[in-house]
Design a protein around this motif. Sequence first.
Motif, mmCIF file in Angstrom:
data_model
loop_
_atom_site.group_PDB
_atom_site.id
_atom_site.type_symbol
_atom_site.label_atom_id
_atom_site.label_comp_id
_atom_site.label_asym_id
_atom_site.label_seq_id
_atom_site.Cartn_x
_atom_site.Cartn_y
_atom_site.Cartn_z
ATOM 1 N N VAL A 165 0.835 -1.213 0.000
ATOM 2 C CA VAL A 165 0.000 0.000 0.000
ATOM 3 C C VAL A 165 0.862 1.252 0.000
ATOM 4 N N GLY A 166 1.823 1.325 0.895
ATOM 5 C CA GLY A 166 2.663 2.520 1.002
ATOM 6 C C GLY A 166 3.381 2.868 -0.284
ATOM 7 N N SER A 167 3.903 1.865 -0.973
ATOM 8 C CA SER A 167 4.666 2.118 -2.191
ATOM 9 C C SER A 167 3.774 2.408 -3.398
ATOM 10 N N CYS A 193 -10.549 -6.731 3.292
ATOM 11 C CA CYS A 193 -9.663 -7.879 3.439
ATOM 12 C C CYS A 193 -10.552 -9.074 3.765
ATOM 13 N N ARG A 194 -9.995 -10.089 4.353
ATOM 14 C CA ARG A 194 -10.783 -11.285 4.653
ATOM 15 C C ARG A 194 -11.801 -11.039 5.760
ATOM 16 N N THR A 195 -11.366 -10.383 6.858
ATOM 17 C CA THR A 195 -12.238 -10.213 8.024
ATOM 18 C C THR A 195 -12.492 -8.764 8.429
ATOM 19 N N GLY A 196 -11.754 -7.840 7.863
ATOM 20 C CA GLY A 196 -11.905 -6.437 8.249
ATOM 21 C C GLY A 196 -10.808 -5.955 9.175
ATOM 22 N N ASN A 197 -9.847 -6.810 9.492
ATOM 23 C CA ASN A 197 -8.767 -6.403 10.396
ATOM 24 C C ASN A 197 -7.580 -5.800 9.650
ATOM 25 N N ARG A 198 -7.070 -6.467 8.635
ATOM 26 C CA ARG A 198 -5.955 -5.914 7.864
ATOM 27 C C ARG A 198 -6.377 -4.640 7.132
ATOM 28 N N SER A 199 -7.620 -4.629 6.690
ATOM 29 C CA SER A 199 -8.090 -3.483 5.914
ATOM 30 C C SER A 199 -8.097 -2.193 6.730
ATOM 31 N N ILE A 200 -8.224 -2.297 8.040
ATOM 32 C CA ILE A 200 -8.147 -1.089 8.877
ATOM 33 C C ILE A 200 -6.790 -0.425 8.685
ATOM 34 N N ASN A 201 -5.732 -1.230 8.713
ATOM 35 C CA ASN A 201 -4.392 -0.667 8.545
ATOM 36 C C ASN A 201 -4.211 -0.058 7.161
ATOM 37 N N GLY A 202 -4.752 -0.722 6.137
ATOM 38 C CA GLY A 202 -4.686 -0.162 4.790
ATOM 39 C C GLY A 202 -5.453 1.142 4.691
ATOM 40 N N ALA A 203 -6.635 1.181 5.290
ATOM 41 C CA ALA A 203 -7.459 2.386 5.258
ATOM 42 C C ALA A 203 -6.755 3.548 5.959
ATOM 43 N N VAL A 204 -6.108 3.261 7.075
ATOM 44 C CA VAL A 204 -5.354 4.306 7.788
ATOM 45 C C VAL A 204 -4.238 4.843 6.896
ATOM 46 N N SER A 205 -3.566 3.962 6.155
ATOM 47 C CA SER A 205 -2.505 4.408 5.236
ATOM 48 C C SER A 205 -3.052 5.363 4.186
ATOM 49 N N PHE A 206 -4.231 5.052 3.642
ATOM 50 C CA PHE A 206 -4.840 5.948 2.655
ATOM 51 C C PHE A 206 -5.181 7.299 3.281
ATOM 52 N N ARG A 210 -3.787 8.704 5.924
ATOM 53 C CA ARG A 210 -2.540 9.410 6.240
ATOM 54 C C ARG A 210 -1.909 10.011 4.992
ATOM 55 N N ALA A 211 -2.165 9.380 3.840
ATOM 56 C CA ALA A 211 -1.620 9.880 2.575
ATOM 57 C C ALA A 211 -2.470 11.002 1.988
#
Length: 138
Positions: free
Chosen positions: A78-80, A98-111, A113-114
């Motif tokens: 995501v960052g790159s 994502c599969r359960t909604g847990n990893r996607s939180i981190n991805g969403a935060v990256s978006f 923050r960008a």
Amino acid sequence: MSWLQENGASMFFMLLFVLFVFRGQIMARIFGVGQITVHDLSKKLATKSPPLLVDVRTPPEYNQVHIKGSLLVPLGEVGSRLADLRKHHGDREIAVICRTGNRSINGAVSFKRAGFEVVHNVVGGLIHWEGQGYQVIK
């Protein structure tokens, strides 16, 4: 007071554990990431200007099952890829899954923050999407 002195280290480590477990939710709250249900996502995807649906799972997971029209951007990439995504998708609303909604939180935060303006985490992820009978590509 003696109880706190005797158990202070345990309480400290428990606090660290809780912060570790809920760090995604905490960061999402701090950066203003919205939560979207699979039902609301389905409605938004059917509109004239649907959100960009970003799937942050791994390529093998994505190849096994995904939502039509979703864009695979593994969480570790995501960052790159933020600059490229901004170039091609501009100010488009983003929903991260994502599969359960847990990893996607981190991805969403990256978006967020960008500087992406409207970003949602899909609650329950692809498991909930499929469980509610919405169509997937296998």
